[in-house]
Scaffold this active site. Sequence first.
Site, PDB file in Angstrom:
ATOM      1  CG  HIS A  70      41.139  36.313  30.359  1.00  0.00           C
ATOM      2  ND1 HIS A  70      40.143  36.137  31.301  1.00  0.00           N
ATOM      3  CD2 HIS A  70      41.037  37.607  29.949  1.00  0.00           C
ATOM      4  CE1 HIS A  70      39.465  37.254  31.446  1.00  0.00           C
ATOM      5  NE2 HIS A  70      39.983  38.169  30.642  1.00  0.00           N
ATOM      6  CG  ASP A 112      37.865  35.699  35.354  1.00  0.00           C
ATOM      7  OD1 ASP A 112      38.192  35.166  34.281  1.00  0.00           O
ATOM      8  OD2 ASP A 112      36.934  35.290  36.079  1.00  0.00           O
TER       9      ASP A 112
END
Length: 507
Positions: free
Chosen positions: A480, A484
Site C-alpha cells: 500500500h 493504492d
Amino acid sequence: MSKFPVPLRTIGGLRPSTTAAISAANIGFTQSSRALSTGAAAKSSGLVGQVARQYPNAAAFSIKQVRLYSSGNLPKHNRVALPALSPTMELGTVVSWQKKEGDQLSEGDLLCEIETDKATMGFETPEEGYLAKILIQEGSKDVPIGKLLCIIVDNEADVAAFKDFKDDGASSGGSAPAAEKAPEPAKPAASSQPSPPAQMYQAPSVPKSAPIPHSSSGRVSASPFAKKLAAENGLDLSGVSGSGPGGRILASDLSQAPAKGATSTTTQAVSGQDYTDIPLSNMRKTIAKRLTESKSTIPHYYLTSEIQLDTLLQVREKLNGLLAKGTSGQATKISINDFIIKASALACQRVPEANSYWMDSFIRENHHVDVSVAVSTPAGLITPIIFNAHAKGLATIASEIVELAQRAREGKLQPHEFQGGTFTVSNLGMFGSVSDFTAIINPPQSCILAIGGASDKLVPDEAEGYKKIKTMKVTLSCDHRTVDGAVGAVWLRHFKEFLEKPHTMLL
C-alpha cells in the site's frame, strides 16, 4: 573439471565463473603477483557498477585484491577468504572441497562448493598456484564472509611450510563483520632483547590463554559479534567460558553455549514421542527471515478476481498446433502460465506503479518488466527471472521458463538469474488442489500475483439456459506504500482483459 556445465557468459568484459564465483562480487581473494593492467581494473569497476545497478538494495559490492606477505619463517602466500556469492549473503557453509592440499591450481578451477542463502554454488580458484592449507573444513556451517578459507602459494616447494599453519586473524581482504578484533595488547616492559620487526598485514600475536570463567557479578563479557550470533540463535551465554582477553566470549566459543531455557545435559525424549529435528539450511533461514520481515513491515492488501479461460485455452491449442508443425514437434508447448507471465508484464506497462520498488526514501519505477517466477525446489523456494518479459513472445517465455525451472531444481542457477526481478508470479494452481491463495511480497517489489487452479463453473446462457465455462481465481498482493487500492484494481482489470481476450496482447 567443474560439475556445473553452464555455458560461460561475458559480463562487462569479465568472465564470470560457471558456478557463480564472481557474479555477485565482494570477493575476498588475493591477487597474484601479476600486476593488474589499467584495462582490467576498469573492467572490474564496470562490473561492480553493473551489479550495483541491478541490485539497488544490496550492500555495496567490491572486488578486492590484496597481496599478503609472509610472517616469521613462512614464505610469501595468498590468503583466500570466503566471498559473498550473492548480494544478501552474510554466512556460508562449505559443502565440499574439490581440491586437496598440495594440488596444483589453475585460474578458474573449481576450488570448493559453498552453500549460500540462495543455493549451493561453486567458488573458483582466484589465481594460479598450489593449495597449501585448507582452514575451513567440509561441513563447516555459518562461516562469516571474509573468514580465511585457504592458503595458496606460488611454488610447490612452499606447501610443506604451511602444514601446521593456523589462522592468526589477519585481514584476508574479505568483508566479515569487524567485531572480533581483540583489544590492543599492553606494551611489554623494556627488554634487553630486541623484538623482531613487524611484518606487513601481520596481526599482533596474542598468546592464547585458557578460558577464564565469568565474574561473580553475573555480568557476561562478550564481543558484539558473539552477542549478535547468540541472539539470532537463541543461545545462553551465561554458562560459557570465554577464551578472549579477560575471559571475553568470542564467536568461536559459542559451540559450548546451550539454547536459552535448555539444560546443558542431553535429555531423553518423553516416552511415546517420535520426531526428527531437521537442521536449517542457509537458504531456509533466509526464506524465513525475509518473508517474516516482509509480512511484518510491508502493509499488504489483497485483490481477487475470477478470470474466464475458455478463449485462452482455444488460442493456446491453436498456437501449440502451429508450433508443432513448424518445428516437427520439438518446440516447448505454451502453457497457461506463459500467458499469465506475458499478461502480467503487459499490465505492468499499463500500470507502472505495480512495477516499482519501495526504496524507503523514494519510489523507483522500473522501465523494464522482469517477471520473477516462483519455483519449488528440494532446498526451498527460488524465483528465476524472465527478463524483459513484456517484449518477449509466448514461445520464448515458454522455453526460458522450462530451462530456468530445470536448472533451479538442479541448483545450477547463477545469482543474476534469480535476483533483481520487478514483479513476481506464484502459481499453485498447477497442483490441482488449490482454488485460491494469497502470497507474500518479495521486497523491494511492490506486488506478487497468486494463481489458483482452473475449475468448471455453470453460468446462465440465453440459448440453452446455462453453460459450463472454465474459470481461474487470481489474487494480487500489493504494497500500500506504492500501490493504492484503486491502482491495484486497474492493474487487475488490464490483466483480466489480456487473459480473457488474448489477441489484445498483440496490440
